[in-house]
Motif scaffolding. Structure first.
Motif, PDB file in Angstrom:
ATOM      1  N   ALA A 299       0.882  -1.173   0.000  1.00 45.12           N
ATOM      2  CA  ALA A 299       0.000   0.000   0.000  1.00 45.12           C
ATOM      3  C   ALA A 299       0.914   1.216   0.000  1.00 45.12           C
ATOM      4  CB  ALA A 299      -0.895  -0.003   1.232  1.00 45.12           C
ATOM      5  N   PHE A 300       0.855   1.997  -1.040  1.00 38.52           N
ATOM      6  CA  PHE A 300       1.805   3.104  -1.177  1.00 38.52           C
ATOM      7  C   PHE A 300       1.336   4.316  -0.389  1.00 38.52           C
ATOM      8  CE2 PHE A 300       2.850   0.326  -4.640  1.00 38.52           C
ATOM      9  CZ  PHE A 300       4.233   0.342  -4.615  1.00 38.52           C
ATOM     10  N   ASP A 301       2.253   4.834   0.405  1.00 35.49           N
ATOM     11  CA  ASP A 301       2.001   6.000   1.241  1.00 35.49           C
ATOM     12  C   ASP A 301       2.617   7.210   0.546  1.00 35.49           C
ATOM     13  OD1 ASP A 301       1.689   7.878   3.202  1.00 35.49           O
ATOM     14  OD2 ASP A 301       2.976   6.893   4.677  1.00 35.49           O
ATOM     15  N   ARG A 302       1.750   8.042  -0.049  1.00 31.50           N
ATOM     16  CA  ARG A 302       2.263   9.189  -0.805  1.00 31.50           C
ATOM     17  C   ARG A 302       2.713  10.275   0.159  1.00 31.50           C
ATOM     18  NH1 ARG A 302       3.343  10.384  -5.505  1.00 31.50           N
ATOM     19  NH2 ARG A 302       2.434   8.461  -6.256  1.00 31.50           N
ATOM     20  N   VAL A 303       3.995  10.562   0.139  1.00 30.02           N
ATOM     21  CA  VAL A 303       4.600  11.518   1.061  1.00 30.02           C
ATOM     22  C   VAL A 303       4.661  12.904   0.447  1.00 30.02           C
ATOM     23  CG1 VAL A 303       6.650  12.050   2.420  1.00 30.02           C
ATOM     24  CG2 VAL A 303       5.951   9.682   2.104  1.00 30.02           C
ATOM     25  N   THR A 304       5.088  12.972  -0.809  1.00 27.82           N
ATOM     26  CA  THR A 304       5.121  14.229  -1.533  1.00 27.82           C
ATOM     27  C   THR A 304       4.564  13.943  -2.924  1.00 27.82           C
ATOM     28  OG1 THR A 304       7.322  13.916  -2.486  1.00 27.82           O
ATOM     29  CG2 THR A 304       7.221  14.953  -0.310  1.00 27.82           C
ATOM     30  N   GLU A 305       4.516  14.979  -3.748  1.00 24.16           N
ATOM     31  CA  GLU A 305       3.950  14.819  -5.085  1.00 24.16           C
ATOM     32  C   GLU A 305       4.673  13.741  -5.895  1.00 24.16           C
ATOM     33  OE1 GLU A 305       3.458  17.698  -8.925  1.00 24.16           O
ATOM     34  OE2 GLU A 305       2.961  18.550  -6.958  1.00 24.16           O
ATOM     35  N   ASP A 306       5.974  13.622  -5.675  1.00 21.21           N
ATOM     36  CA  ASP A 306       6.736  12.666  -6.478  1.00 21.21           C
ATOM     37  C   ASP A 306       7.412  11.580  -5.642  1.00 21.21           C
ATOM     38  OD1 ASP A 306       8.557  14.265  -5.269  1.00 21.21           O
ATOM     39  OD2 ASP A 306       9.811  14.586  -7.032  1.00 21.21           O
ATOM     40  N   LEU A 307       6.906  11.363  -4.437  1.00 17.32           N
ATOM     41  CA  LEU A 307       7.482  10.302  -3.600  1.00 17.32           C
ATOM     42  C   LEU A 307       6.381   9.523  -2.902  1.00 17.32           C
ATOM     43  CD1 LEU A 307       9.868   8.838  -2.235  1.00 17.32           C
ATOM     44  CD2 LEU A 307       9.716  10.542  -0.408  1.00 17.32           C
ATOM     45  N   ALA A 308       6.412   8.213  -3.065  1.00 12.73           N
ATOM     46  CA  ALA A 308       5.504   7.317  -2.342  1.00 12.73           C
ATOM     47  C   ALA A 308       6.333   6.199  -1.726  1.00 12.73           C
ATOM     48  CB  ALA A 308       4.450   6.739  -3.286  1.00 12.73           C
ATOM     49  N   LEU A 309       6.051   5.900  -0.464  1.00 14.28           N
ATOM     50  CA  LEU A 309       6.785   4.852   0.251  1.00 14.28           C
ATOM     51  C   LEU A 309       5.984   3.559   0.237  1.00 14.28           C
ATOM     52  CD1 LEU A 309       7.851   6.893   3.415  1.00 14.28           C
ATOM     53  CD2 LEU A 309       9.179   6.498   1.327  1.00 14.28           C
ATOM     54  N   PRO A 310       6.600   2.450  -0.166  1.00 13.86           N
ATOM     55  CA  PRO A 310       5.881   1.180  -0.101  1.00 13.86           C
ATOM     56  C   PRO A 310       5.731   0.715   1.348  1.00 13.86           C
ATOM     57  CG  PRO A 310       8.087   0.860  -1.002  1.00 13.86           C
ATOM     58  CD  PRO A 310       7.928   2.327  -0.764  1.00 13.86           C
ATOM     59  N   LYS A 311       4.479   0.600   1.774  1.00 12.84           N
ATOM     60  CA  LYS A 311       4.170   0.035   3.087  1.00 12.84           C
ATOM     61  C   LYS A 311       3.226  -1.143   2.846  1.00 12.84           C
ATOM     62  CE  LYS A 311       5.090   4.310   5.517  1.00 12.84           C
ATOM     63  NZ  LYS A 311       4.637   5.305   6.522  1.00 12.84           N
ATOM     64  N   PHE A 312       2.786  -1.791   3.905  1.00 16.16           N
ATOM     65  CA  PHE A 312       1.958  -2.985   3.725  1.00 16.16           C
ATOM     66  C   PHE A 312       0.741  -2.931   4.629  1.00 16.16           C
ATOM     67  CE2 PHE A 312       6.059  -3.978   2.086  1.00 16.16           C
ATOM     68  CZ  PHE A 312       5.787  -4.747   0.969  1.00 16.16           C
ATOM     69  N   ARG A 313      -0.362  -3.461   4.129  1.00 21.90           N
ATOM     70  CA  ARG A 313      -1.601  -3.535   4.903  1.00 21.90           C
ATOM     71  C   ARG A 313      -2.095  -4.979   4.852  1.00 21.90           C
ATOM     72  NH1 ARG A 313      -4.571  -0.204   0.193  1.00 21.90           N
ATOM     73  NH2 ARG A 313      -4.759  -1.895  -1.288  1.00 21.90           N
ATOM     74  N   PRO A 314      -2.945  -5.352   5.813  1.00 21.68           N
ATOM     75  CA  PRO A 314      -3.504  -6.709   5.759  1.00 21.68           C
ATOM     76  C   PRO A 314      -4.155  -6.971   4.404  1.00 21.68           C
ATOM     77  CG  PRO A 314      -4.013  -5.697   7.857  1.00 21.68           C
ATOM     78  CD  PRO A 314      -3.408  -4.618   6.995  1.00 21.68           C
ATOM     79  N   SER A 315      -3.898  -8.134   3.853  1.00 18.44           N
ATOM     80  CA  SER A 315      -4.423  -8.479   2.540  1.00 18.44           C
ATOM     81  C   SER A 315      -5.936  -8.582   2.581  1.00 18.44           C
ATOM     82  CB  SER A 315      -3.819  -9.802   2.070  1.00 18.44           C
ATOM     83  OG  SER A 315      -4.343 -10.145   0.812  1.00 18.44           O
ATOM     84  N   GLU A 316      -6.573  -8.100   1.514  1.00 18.25           N
ATOM     85  CA  GLU A 316      -8.037  -8.139   1.467  1.00 18.25           C
ATOM     86  C   GLU A 316      -8.554  -9.512   1.069  1.00 18.25           C
ATOM     87  OE1 GLU A 316      -9.198  -4.902  -1.015  1.00 18.25           O
ATOM     88  OE2 GLU A 316      -8.547  -3.396   0.430  1.00 18.25           O
TER      89      GLU A 316
END
Ligand code: ZN
Length: 139
Positions: A120-137
């Motif tokens: 689940a990508f966490d958008r930090v700035t306009e051109d940066l997203a950090l890959p994080k993880f969430r429980p699978s659906e």
């Protein structure tokens, strides 16, 4: 998300393609064409055989929690204080590499070893997203 946190150096040659893809919502891992192993984090060479021919492949972004810890006390960086408690985990991707990141989208108490997760990508700035993880659906 606040932007006053330490951010990755996206200009580093070995990481540039990884961060560009993450910004587009794609998770990349490296694969070695010589020994066929995959690796994470990004390196300029294969840490199995030393080949410099490593290539990028796109991950499905699904896996499970290999191990984790719950951070209950903020570091000296105030930007992280608003997040405690939060989960830092090693996620083992289905592609066979382990990624250190956060598990988000659930209470820390809901995280356990073996929990199926998806990127689940966490958008930090306009051109940066950090890959994080969430429980699978799809469990
Ligand atoms: Zn190799």
């Amino acid at each position: 998300m606040t932007a006053d946190r330490p951010l990755p150096d996206r200009d580093a040659t070995v990481d540039a393609q990884f961060w560009a893809a993450a910004s587009e919502g794609r998770l990349l891992v490296q694969e070695c064409p010589d020994c066929e192993n995959r690796q994470f984090f990004p390196r300029e060479w294969c840490h199995f055989c030393g080949s410099e021919a490593v290539e990028w492949v796109e991950s499905e972004g699904s896996g499970h929690v290999h191990t984790y810890t719950v951070i209950r006390r903020a570091t000296e960086l105030p930007a992280f204080a608003e997040d405690v408690p939060y989960v830092v985990a090693y996620v083992e991707l289905d592609e066979g590499v382990r990624v250190c990141s956060n598990v988000v989208g659930c209470a820390p108490a809901a995280v356990e070893i073996g929990l199926p997760v998806e990127v689940a990508f966490d958008r930090v700035t306009e051109d940066l997203a950090l890959p994080k993880f969430r429980p699978s659906e799809e469990e």
